[in-house]
Design a protein around this motif. Structure first.
Motif, PDB file in Angstrom:
ATOM      1  N   CYS A   1       0.994  -0.968   0.049  1.00 44.32           N
ATOM      2  CA  CYS A   1      -0.122  -0.307  -0.123  1.00 44.32           C
ATOM      3  C   CYS A   1       0.962   1.150   0.047  1.00 44.32           C
TER       4      CYS A   1
ATOM      5  N   SER B   1      -4.218   6.264   3.356  1.00 45.65           N
ATOM      6  CA  SER B   1      -4.914   5.145   3.548  1.00 45.65           C
ATOM      7  C   SER B   1      -3.754   4.973   4.906  1.00 45.65           C
TER       8      SER B   1
ATOM      9  N   SER C   1      -3.055   2.426   5.907  1.00 47.57           N
ATOM     10  CA  SER C   1      -1.633   0.504   6.037  1.00 47.57           C
ATOM     11  C   SER C   1      -0.888   1.118   4.496  1.00 47.57           C
ATOM     12  N   TYR C   2      -0.390   2.736   5.011  1.00 45.50           N
ATOM     13  CA  TYR C   2       0.547   3.670   4.144  1.00 45.50           C
ATOM     14  C   TYR C   2       1.848   2.969   4.100  1.00 45.50           C
TER      15      TYR C   2
ATOM     16  N   ARG D   1       2.589  -0.750   3.558  1.00 43.75           N
ATOM     17  CA  ARG D   1       2.673  -1.816   4.489  1.00 43.75           C
ATOM     18  C   ARG D   1       2.490  -2.740   3.231  1.00 43.75           C
TER      19      ARG D   1
ATOM     20  N   VAL E   1      -0.166  -5.599   2.524  1.00 41.57           N
ATOM     21  CA  VAL E   1      -1.335  -5.937   2.521  1.00 41.57           C
ATOM     22  C   VAL E   1      -2.087  -6.955   1.629  1.00 41.57           C
TER      23      VAL E   1
ATOM     24  N   PRO F   1      -6.997  -3.362   1.733  1.00 37.70           N
ATOM     25  CA  PRO F   1      -8.073  -2.651   2.213  1.00 37.70           C
ATOM     26  C   PRO F   1      -9.299  -1.630   1.196  1.00 37.70           C
TER      27      PRO F   1
ATOM     28  N   CYS G   1      -7.429   1.986  -0.069  1.00 39.67           N
ATOM     29  CA  CYS G   1      -6.395   1.854  -0.276  1.00 39.67           C
ATOM     30  C   CYS G   1      -6.412   1.700  -1.391  1.00 39.67           C
TER      31      CYS G   1
ATOM     32  N   SER H   1      -0.790   1.782  -5.449  1.00 42.32           N
ATOM     33  CA  SER H   1      -0.025   0.503  -4.690  1.00 42.32           C
ATOM     34  C   SER H   1       0.446   0.273  -5.787  1.00 42.32           C
TER      35      SER H   1
END
Length: 236
Positions: free
Chosen positions: A131, A136, A138-139, A141, A143, A147, A150, A155
């Motif tokens: 991501c 997000s 979840s920046y 990260r 994933v 998600p 995101c 991404s």
């Protein structure tokens, strides 16, 4: 992080740089012994370019034994299409490789982990993403799946890059306490056809050797920088 599709297509037309015949000449004092900090462990990877504008250089991996650093291996390296930039002030989307000293949280790959790998290794599948959406939670990260907050367009679907992400090591750049806008997805990965969008890349064989060599118990780090100047490796 890889270049956007259009730019990546252009770079794909460029032939890879030839491998060097021998490691670069340098001081008799090992590079880690001349650095301000090596992370406190007994393993260190150095990624060195000659100048901040360079897109090629050398990756060397070092082992400390009885207080002395010895070179365990080396390989030709590629950096961002726009060279290198100080990691503390780098801006996302500039295609620069962030300089600094970072830990190595885990590895991943489309291919199986090389024999002897002990670093945590995640296999990439169709739902594996990194991501890079600044909006997000979840920046910066891994994933799986992507998600809702995101955006796919912001991404990377890791399986879309079978060569570069056949095997890779995640660097700790902007990872543990992410600053949105500074950059996401900075890895040590396998060479593509040209420069990167900010990662460091090495030949496939070298990537396999590094993964087999890295030992989490030895607290490995990667130092990225130049031969001299404000982003010199010796300053990190």
């Amino acid at each position: 992080m890889l270049l956007p599709a259009a730019a990546a297509l252009i770079l794909a037309l460029c032939a890879p740089a030839p491998a060097a015949a021998s490691p670069p000449a340098g001081s008799r004092v090992p590079l880690p012994s001349r650095m301000a900090d090596t992370g406190g462990g007994d393993q260190l990877i150095t990624a060195q370019a000659r100048t901040p504008r360079a897109t090629t250089g050398t990756v060397t991996w070092w082992q400390r034994h009885n207080g002395r650093w010895r070179r365990a291996g080396w390989a030709t390296a590629r950096f961002g299409a726009h060279g290198l930039a100080e990691g503390r002030t780098r801006v996302q989307g500039t295609s620069t490789t962030p300089t600094g000293l970072y830990d190595l949280p885990f590895a991943f790959g489309i291919a199986p982990a090389p024999p002897g790998t002990t670093v945590p290794y995640r296999r990439v599948d169709a739902d594996s993403w990194w991501c890079e959406d600044n909006a997000s939670a979840s920046y910066n990260r891994w994933v799986a799946p992507l998600p809702p907050d995101c955006a796919a367009a912001e991404s990377e679907r890791l399986a879309d890059h079978p060569t570069q992400y056949s095997r890779a090591l995640v660097t700790g750049f902007n990872y543990h306490r992410p600053v949105h806008g500074r950059g996401a997805g900075i890895f040590l990965h396998v060479h593509g056809k040209g420069a990167t969008a900010g990662c460091v890349s090495v030949p496939a064989g070298a990537m396999a050797r590094i993964l087999s060599w890295v030992r989490p118990s030895r607290h490995p780090h990667i130092a990225i920088g130049t031969a001299y100047g404000r982003t010199a490796l010796t300053r990190y």
